[in-house]
Design a protein around this motif. Structure first.
Motif, PDB file in Angstrom:
ATOM      1  N   PRO A 162      40.499  47.110  41.358  1.00  0.00           N
ATOM      2  CA  PRO A 162      39.677  46.353  41.941  1.00  0.00           C
ATOM      3  C   PRO A 162      39.511  46.260  43.580  1.00  0.00           C
ATOM      4  O   PRO A 162      38.433  46.209  43.985  1.00  0.00           O
ATOM      5  CB  PRO A 162      39.724  45.015  41.391  1.00  0.00           C
ATOM      6  CG  PRO A 162      40.502  45.351  40.108  1.00  0.00           C
ATOM      7  CD  PRO A 162      41.382  46.569  40.270  1.00  0.00           C
ATOM      8  N   ASP A 195      33.861  52.594  30.083  1.00  0.00           N
ATOM      9  CA  ASP A 195      33.760  51.678  28.927  1.00  0.00           C
ATOM     10  C   ASP A 195      33.067  52.281  27.746  1.00  0.00           C
ATOM     11  O   ASP A 195      31.950  52.937  27.970  1.00  0.00           O
ATOM     12  CB  ASP A 195      32.855  50.385  29.003  1.00  0.00           C
ATOM     13  CG  ASP A 195      33.795  49.372  29.833  1.00  0.00           C
ATOM     14  OD1 ASP A 195      34.814  48.975  29.334  1.00  0.00           O
ATOM     15  OD2 ASP A 195      33.383  48.717  30.957  1.00  0.00           O
ATOM     16  N   PRO A 216      29.694  53.011  38.574  1.00  0.00           N
ATOM     17  CA  PRO A 216      29.797  52.052  37.741  1.00  0.00           C
ATOM     18  C   PRO A 216      28.508  51.035  38.074  1.00  0.00           C
ATOM     19  O   PRO A 216      28.066  51.046  39.058  1.00  0.00           O
ATOM     20  CB  PRO A 216      30.980  51.549  38.231  1.00  0.00           C
ATOM     21  CG  PRO A 216      31.347  51.838  39.599  1.00  0.00           C
ATOM     22  CD  PRO A 216      30.657  53.347  39.730  1.00  0.00           C
ATOM     23  N   PHE A 217      28.467  50.169  37.206  1.00  0.00           N
ATOM     24  CA  PHE A 217      27.403  49.132  37.387  1.00  0.00           C
ATOM     25  C   PHE A 217      28.026  48.090  38.649  1.00  0.00           C
ATOM     26  O   PHE A 217      29.135  48.004  38.764  1.00  0.00           O
ATOM     27  CB  PHE A 217      27.468  48.117  36.196  1.00  0.00           C
ATOM     28  CG  PHE A 217      26.669  48.613  35.047  1.00  0.00           C
ATOM     29  CD1 PHE A 217      25.761  49.647  35.002  1.00  0.00           C
ATOM     30  CD2 PHE A 217      26.437  47.704  33.817  1.00  0.00           C
ATOM     31  CE1 PHE A 217      25.098  50.142  34.032  1.00  0.00           C
ATOM     32  CE2 PHE A 217      25.862  48.280  32.744  1.00  0.00           C
ATOM     33  CZ  PHE A 217      24.878  49.380  32.919  1.00  0.00           C
ATOM     34  N   ARG A 218      27.067  47.820  39.542  1.00  0.00           N
ATOM     35  CA  ARG A 218      27.477  47.076  40.682  1.00  0.00           C
ATOM     36  C   ARG A 218      26.898  45.681  40.845  1.00  0.00           C
ATOM     37  O   ARG A 218      25.602  45.574  40.832  1.00  0.00           O
ATOM     38  CB  ARG A 218      27.294  47.866  41.874  1.00  0.00           C
ATOM     39  CG  ARG A 218      28.149  49.105  42.071  1.00  0.00           C
ATOM     40  CD  ARG A 218      28.165  49.875  43.552  1.00  0.00           C
ATOM     41  NE  ARG A 218      28.566  50.925  43.495  1.00  0.00           N
ATOM     42  CZ  ARG A 218      30.045  51.281  43.888  1.00  0.00           C
ATOM     43  NH1 ARG A 218      30.773  50.110  44.021  1.00  0.00           N
ATOM     44  NH2 ARG A 218      30.534  52.297  43.796  1.00  0.00           N
ATOM     45  N   PRO A 258      32.942  42.841  38.778  1.00  0.00           N
ATOM     46  CA  PRO A 258      34.111  43.704  39.620  1.00  0.00           C
ATOM     47  C   PRO A 258      34.532  44.819  38.814  1.00  0.00           C
ATOM     48  O   PRO A 258      34.599  44.839  37.554  1.00  0.00           O
ATOM     49  CB  PRO A 258      35.076  42.558  39.741  1.00  0.00           C
ATOM     50  CG  PRO A 258      34.915  41.583  38.691  1.00  0.00           C
ATOM     51  CD  PRO A 258      33.593  41.534  38.454  1.00  0.00           C
ATOM     52  N   ILE A 272      36.754  47.249  37.562  1.00  0.00           N
ATOM     53  CA  ILE A 272      38.395  47.458  37.065  1.00  0.00           C
ATOM     54  C   ILE A 272      38.835  48.622  37.589  1.00  0.00           C
ATOM     55  O   ILE A 272      40.105  48.563  38.033  1.00  0.00           O
ATOM     56  CB  ILE A 272      38.434  47.150  35.280  1.00  0.00           C
ATOM     57  CG1 ILE A 272      37.836  45.496  35.129  1.00  0.00           C
ATOM     58  CG2 ILE A 272      39.820  46.956  35.159  1.00  0.00           C
ATOM     59  CD1 ILE A 272      37.550  45.516  33.687  1.00  0.00           C
ATOM     60  N   ARG A 273      38.150  49.729  37.176  1.00  0.00           N
ATOM     61  CA  ARG A 273      38.863  50.963  37.382  1.00  0.00           C
ATOM     62  C   ARG A 273      37.883  52.008  37.243  1.00  0.00           C
ATOM     63  O   ARG A 273      37.174  51.827  36.004  1.00  0.00           O
ATOM     64  CB  ARG A 273      40.135  51.362  36.748  1.00  0.00           C
ATOM     65  CG  ARG A 273      40.739  52.625  37.119  1.00  0.00           C
ATOM     66  CD  ARG A 273      42.176  52.701  36.528  1.00  0.00           C
ATOM     67  NE  ARG A 273      42.365  54.023  36.849  1.00  0.00           N
ATOM     68  CZ  ARG A 273      43.995  54.558  36.717  1.00  0.00           C
ATOM     69  NH1 ARG A 273      44.718  53.567  36.560  1.00  0.00           N
ATOM     70  NH2 ARG A 273      44.245  55.583  36.925  1.00  0.00           N
ATOM     71  N   MET A 296      34.598  51.654  34.909  1.00  0.00           N
ATOM     72  CA  MET A 296      34.592  50.282  33.955  1.00  0.00           C
ATOM     73  C   MET A 296      34.678  49.160  34.953  1.00  0.00           C
ATOM     74  O   MET A 296      35.162  48.829  36.075  1.00  0.00           O
ATOM     75  CB  MET A 296      36.110  50.352  33.404  1.00  0.00           C
ATOM     76  CG  MET A 296      36.351  49.102  32.757  1.00  0.00           C
ATOM     77  SD  MET A 296      37.971  49.096  31.811  1.00  0.00           S
ATOM     78  CE  MET A 296      37.881  50.210  30.554  1.00  0.00           C
ATOM     79  N   VAL A 297      33.599  48.115  34.602  1.00  0.00           N
ATOM     80  CA  VAL A 297      33.515  46.915  35.104  1.00  0.00           C
ATOM     81  C   VAL A 297      33.700  45.695  34.272  1.00  0.00           C
ATOM     82  O   VAL A 297      33.820  45.882  32.729  1.00  0.00           O
ATOM     83  CB  VAL A 297      32.159  46.895  35.541  1.00  0.00           C
ATOM     84  CG1 VAL A 297      32.037  47.849  36.790  1.00  0.00           C
ATOM     85  CG2 VAL A 297      31.018  46.858  34.332  1.00  0.00           C
ATOM     86  N   ASP A 298      33.950  44.629  34.782  1.00  0.00           N
ATOM     87  CA  ASP A 298      34.503  43.299  33.905  1.00  0.00           C
ATOM     88  C   ASP A 298      33.129  42.533  33.917  1.00  0.00           C
ATOM     89  O   ASP A 298      32.674  42.121  34.887  1.00  0.00           O
ATOM     90  CB  ASP A 298      35.568  42.430  34.964  1.00  0.00           C
ATOM     91  CG  ASP A 298      35.675  41.237  34.318  1.00  0.00           C
ATOM     92  OD1 ASP A 298      35.182  41.024  32.946  1.00  0.00           O
ATOM     93  OD2 ASP A 298      36.310  40.571  34.862  1.00  0.00           O
ATOM     94  N   ARG A 299      32.655  42.663  32.638  1.00  0.00           N
ATOM     95  CA  ARG A 299      31.295  41.785  32.601  1.00  0.00           C
ATOM     96  C   ARG A 299      31.626  40.434  32.042  1.00  0.00           C
ATOM     97  O   ARG A 299      30.744  40.005  31.206  1.00  0.00           O
ATOM     98  CB  ARG A 299      30.504  42.472  31.581  1.00  0.00           C
ATOM     99  CG  ARG A 299      29.648  43.778  32.278  1.00  0.00           C
ATOM    100  CD  ARG A 299      29.225  44.729  31.511  1.00  0.00           C
ATOM    101  NE  ARG A 299      30.008  45.782  30.862  1.00  0.00           N
ATOM    102  CZ  ARG A 299      29.877  46.709  30.138  1.00  0.00           C
ATOM    103  NH1 ARG A 299      28.817  47.014  29.774  1.00  0.00           N
ATOM    104  NH2 ARG A 299      30.910  47.270  29.581  1.00  0.00           N
ATOM    105  N   SER A 300      32.863  39.952  32.183  1.00  0.00           N
ATOM    106  CA  SER A 300      32.946  38.461  31.492  1.00  0.00           C
ATOM    107  C   SER A 300      32.217  37.486  32.087  1.00  0.00           C
ATOM    108  O   SER A 300      32.139  36.450  31.352  1.00  0.00           O
ATOM    109  CB  SER A 300      34.512  38.431  31.417  1.00  0.00           C
ATOM    110  OG  SER A 300      34.984  38.128  32.748  1.00  0.00           O
TER     111      SER A 300
END
Lengths: 324, 257
Positions: B18, B60, B106-108, B113, B115-116, B119-123
């Motif tokens: 990140p 992902d 990645p999606f921005r 954010p 992750i690597r 891969m993004v964190d969509r929580s």
């Protein structure tokens, strides 16, 4: 191969694999020195107990992670998980409360936009009087000053309307500014490759610029025809002893650079309205299968009427149709 | 008949973590079947990277049949790639031609954010769901089917919104990083149905206010609708806005009583 994180059960203890498949010690590779590696341990059970239908069963439970090189990061810190655990918001007066969210600000954008659209439309219609000659336009200007007289004293109604318009403009600007700040914050790192927009129009993409240029035009327009700072003709009376609005307009628009600025600003205003007039329906939630297909037509038509009417004035003055 | 796509140049975003600076790296795929999905093409590339002793590209994916909402990717500047109404997993290589250069990012968004790599964190979507994406249901024996009568058009409209798989393409595609289509879909799904009425106004208020903490605002570009793999209409955003207004008035009246 790395294990996809979607398969990681978040409530179990997750430990990092010290070695990757090719034998490289990933966590201690010199590339990553200085990167904080999280403490690994049992995370607080984070799955909310009841009635929360999660949309995605994947590992999205990590709330905060700093420099985690692997995807299996689980933080021990978590915020509220259920609707009932939502922190309560400060009670504010109704309008402030509405204005505090982005959706509320869009309401303000829409409502103030409608008010200013009304002004722009009547301003354009009033100006069409210049095609009837100086007497008509100057008497119309007098009529505006005397609006509702003798019920209200001279000029009062006009000033109430002006105060309303100034308020609308300031609210529109403030909402636009704060939404822009919010939007910039929502994507601090831009896409590093070119975007390929599918639906967004030129109008929707340039609202800020068309708005700023239209604002600059309003400032010029007031200095020119209202305050007369850049127009020596302002203050002259006509044969009836009325303010010679007709003469002011002709004096101003006979200057070619002014006429060009006038045309450019009005075309940009039209572009602004093309998106804005459609946007109003969405922002206010006026969505109905009965009229949905007319929303675009309305916005296009409204923008076209304003642009055609307003742009005709400098052209008419320069062509000598108005002013002889 | 299966053909193959040759000489693909892939520019893929690589980022170790990140807070680590990332960059595009270029890879070549000499030949891939046109029946391969986009993710299978990446699998193929990863197999090669692994056998070369390199780090695989992290991305992902889960169900690979367009229903879980786990896959993401910005492909050539479009969320989920050039095919409309399709998630990345259902995008096939036949949409590309020999010698194409494909950029994968990645999606921005601040709320997503990285992750690597890809891969993004969509929580943050989970935070919105937690604040109102539920109904109160009585426990006990299973109720009879169709106990609550729902008009067919209402149920159809609710189901249209319920198609949302929460992939985040709307946020990724939005020039403002707004989540209004996602939140609107959830609100339109639950608020239209009789089961969703008890929390109707509290739901829309909490969801909008939670959304505000992480996402941008809607400026009605309509890019979200264009990117949505389920083609959810921006009409749900209008419904969200309408219900938010109603909620503000209704809760004010309730508080006054």
């Amino acid at each position: 191969m790395l294990r996809p994180p979607s398969l990681v059960n978040v409530t179990t203890i997750v430990k990092p694999t010290p070695k990757t498949r090719n034998g490289q010690d990933f966590f201690h590779s010199p590339k990553l020195s200085g990167v904080e590696v999280p403490r690994w341990g049992r995370s607080r059970s984070t799955v909310s107990g009841q009635s929360v239908c999660s949309i995605r069963g994947q590992g999205g439970r990590q709330e905060r992670f700093k420099g985690i090189p692997m995807a299996q990061a689980v933080s021990s810190q978590r915020g509220p998980v259920t609707g009932t655990a939502m922190r309560s918001r400060k009670r504010r007066p109704f309008l402030l409360d509405l204005y505090s969210t982005a959706v509320g600000k869009k309401y303000v954008m829409a409502v103030t936009g409608i008010a200013m659209m009304g002004f722009v439309l009547f301003h354009m219609i009033g100006n069409l009087k210049m095609y009837l000659g100086a007497t008509d336009l100057n008497h119309y200007a007098k009529f505006l000053e005397e609006l509702l007289y003798p019920l209200a004293p001279h000029g009062v109604t006009l000033w109430i309307l002006r105060a309303g318009l100034i308020t609308m403009l300031l609210l529109h600007l403030h909402a636009a500014y704060s939404l822009t700040v919010l939007n910039r914050r929502a994507r601090p790192v831009k896409y590093q490759s070119a975007r390929d927009y599918q639906v967004a129009t030129f109008a929707s993409r340039t609202m800020r610029w068309s708005g700023i240029i239209a604002l600059a035009f309003i400032a010029w327009h007031l200095l020119d025809l209202t305050f007369g700072v850049v127009n020596d003709h302002v203050g002259t009376k006509d044969a009836d002893g009325l303010k010679d609005v007709y003469g002011n307009v002709v004096f101003s628009l006979q200057r070619v650079p002014v006429a060009i600025f006038y045309v450019i600003a009005n075309v940009l205003l039209g572009i602004h309205l093309f998106h804005g007039a459609w946007s109003i329906f969405q922002s206010l939630g006026w969505n109905n299968p009965r009229f949905n297909k007319w929303r675009r037509t309305f916005a296009t038509g409204f923008a076209a009427v304003i642009v055609i009417g307003n742009v005709s004035f400098p052209i008419a003055v320069l062509a000598g149709v108005v002013g002889n | 008949m299966s053909n193959s796509i040759k000489n693909l140049t892939l520019k893929i975003w690589r980022q170790l973590g990140p807070t680590v600076k990332g960059a595009f790296e270029t890879y070549n795929v000499d030949e891939i079947s046109d029946e391969a999905s986009f993710l299978e093409m990446l699998d193929y590339l990863n197999e090669r990277l692994i056998s070369d002793g390199k780090e695989a590209i992290v991305f992902d994916h889960d169900c690979r049949e367009g229903i879980c909402g786990t896959c993401s990717l910005m492909i050539d500047g479009q969320a989920h790639g050039p095919q409309r109404g399709t998630a990345t997993c259902q995008l096939h290589m036949r949409k590309f031609s020999d010698g194409d250069s494909i950029v994968i990012e990645p999606f921005r968004a601040a709320a997503f954010p990285i992750i690597r790599d890809l891969m993004v964190d969509r929580s943050k979507f989970d935070r919105i769901i937690e604040s109102g994406g539920f109904i109160t249901a009585p426990t006990g024996g299973a109720p009879d089917a169709n106990l609550i009568a729902i008009p067919k058009p209402v149920s159809d409209a609710a189901m249209d919104s319920a198609q949302c798989i929460g992939c985040g393409a709307c946020v990724a595609a939005c020039p403002n990083g707004a989540a209004n289509l996602f939140t609107g879909a959830k609100v339109a799904h639950l608020n239209r149905l009789p089961q969703g009425q008890p929390e109707r106004f509290k739901r829309v208020e909490s969801m909008v206010e939670t959304m505000d903490e992480y996402f941008g605002s809607c400026t009605n570009h309509g890019e979200c609708e264009g990117a949505c793999p389920k083609e959810i209409s921006v009409d749900v955003i209008a419904l969200l806005n309408k219900d938010y207004r109603k909620a503000k008035f209704a809760s004010r009246k309730d508080l006054a009583r």
